[in-house]
Design a protein around this motif. Structure first.
Motif, short mmCIF file in Angstrom:
data_model
loop_
_atom_site.label_atom_id
_atom_site.label_comp_id
_atom_site.label_asym_id
_atom_site.label_seq_id
_atom_site.Cartn_x
_atom_site.Cartn_y
_atom_site.Cartn_z
N ALA A 198 -3.33 -0.81 -5.44
CA ALA A 198 -4.62 -0.94 -4.76
C ALA A 198 -5.06 -2.39 -4.64
O ALA A 198 -5.76 -2.76 -3.69
CB ALA A 198 -5.68 -0.13 -5.49
N ALA A 199 -4.64 -3.23 -5.59
CA ALA A 199 -5.03 -4.64 -5.57
C ALA A 199 -4.21 -5.47 -4.58
O ALA A 199 -4.57 -6.61 -4.28
CB ALA A 199 -4.88 -5.23 -6.97
N ALA A 200 -3.13 -4.89 -4.08
CA ALA A 200 -2.25 -5.64 -3.18
C ALA A 200 -2.82 -5.70 -1.77
O ALA A 200 -3.58 -4.84 -1.34
CB ALA A 200 -0.86 -4.98 -3.14
N ASP A 201 -2.43 -6.76 -1.06
CA ASP A 201 -2.83 -6.93 0.33
C ASP A 201 -1.88 -6.22 1.29
O ASP A 201 -2.24 -5.93 2.42
CB ASP A 201 -2.87 -8.42 0.68
N ALA A 202 -0.66 -5.99 0.82
CA ALA A 202 0.35 -5.30 1.64
C ALA A 202 1.26 -4.52 0.69
O ALA A 202 1.37 -4.85 -0.49
CB ALA A 202 1.17 -6.29 2.45
N THR A 203 1.88 -3.48 1.21
CA THR A 203 2.74 -2.63 0.40
C THR A 203 4.05 -2.35 1.11
O THR A 203 4.06 -2.09 2.33
CB THR A 203 2.04 -1.29 0.07
N ILE A 204 5.14 -2.43 0.35
CA ILE A 204 6.45 -2.02 0.84
C ILE A 204 6.81 -0.73 0.10
O ILE A 204 6.92 -0.71 -1.12
CB ILE A 204 7.53 -3.09 0.56
N HIS A 205 6.93 0.36 0.82
CA HIS A 205 7.29 1.65 0.22
C HIS A 205 8.80 1.86 0.36
O HIS A 205 9.33 1.85 1.47
CB HIS A 205 6.55 2.79 0.92
N LEU A 206 9.46 2.04 -0.75
CA LEU A 206 10.91 2.27 -0.75
C LEU A 206 11.20 3.76 -0.95
O LEU A 206 10.42 4.46 -1.57
CB LEU A 206 11.60 1.45 -1.83
#
Length: 206
Positions: A198-206
């Motif tokens: 939640a704290a991230a600005d972007a997410t990479i889902h693997l």
């Protein structure tokens, strides 16, 4: 600006395909979370980002202001907190910190040592004569973070940084990551922790 670019990256170990076709640009000044099920390749993604592994397909390019970084220049820019990082068990906290920072050509003075331990919630006088082999897992995790904070690294690769920490420790990690990103550093976190994602600005889902 710091940047890590995954260009159609694939990774396999033997007959097992970890992931394929990963194309993503990670930029400094932000926090990026890598998420996914156990075994999906989160830690592998961080190692590829730091050129600690070579992909079986595609390439990973790290740049600073458009100039590609390799070898010694890249190593100097990197700071990592991973479960694989081990301290010498018969060294004190200060001896381990001085050794690891010395590998980067940095010295460790009294003020920096005390301030870095206080920042991560360790009391210098309490651990002064204690070998790190006697530390709890949470204390060792805090010490890893103390080394990172002193390293001056501009690319932070954090593998489950809140592991073995209490609520206050996890909050400290998130605040430090945000401060680093606000200062222009590139922060890449491999995590399954909902607060870190939640704290991230972007997410990479693997």
């Amino acid at each position: 600006m710091w940047q890590i670019e995954f260009q159609d990256v694939g990774m396999r170990f033997g007959a097992r395909q970890i992931f394929a076709g990963l194309t993503q640009t990670i930029k400094g000044g932000s926090i990026t979370a890598v998420t996914g099920a156990n075994g999906s390749g989160k830690s592998t993604c961080l190692r590829l980002a730091g050129h600690l592994l070579r992909p079986t397909a595609g390439q990973v390019v790290v740049t600073q202001d458009g100039q590609e970084l390799r070898r010694a220049a890249l190593r100097q820019a990197l700071g990592m907190v991973t479960p694989e990082l081990r301290f010498y068990p018969r060294f004190t906290a200060r001896e381990n910190m001085a050794f690891l920072l010395g590998l980067r050509g940095q010295s460790l003075d009294d003020a920096a040592y005390a301030a870095s331990l206080a920042r991560v919630g360790l009391q210098p006088e309490a651990v002064a004569h204690t070998y790190t082999g006697e530390f709890s897992t949470g204390m060792r995790q805090r010490l890893k973070l103390a080394v990172l904070f002193l390293s001056g690294a501009d690319i932070w690769l954090l593998d489950e940084p809140g592991a073995n920490l209490d609520a206050a420790g996890r909050t400290m990690v998130l605040e430090a990551a945000r401060q680093a990103a606000d200062a222009g550093k590139l922060v890449l976190i491999a995590t399954n922790d909902a607060r870190e994602e939640a704290a991230a600005d972007a997410t990479i889902h693997l």
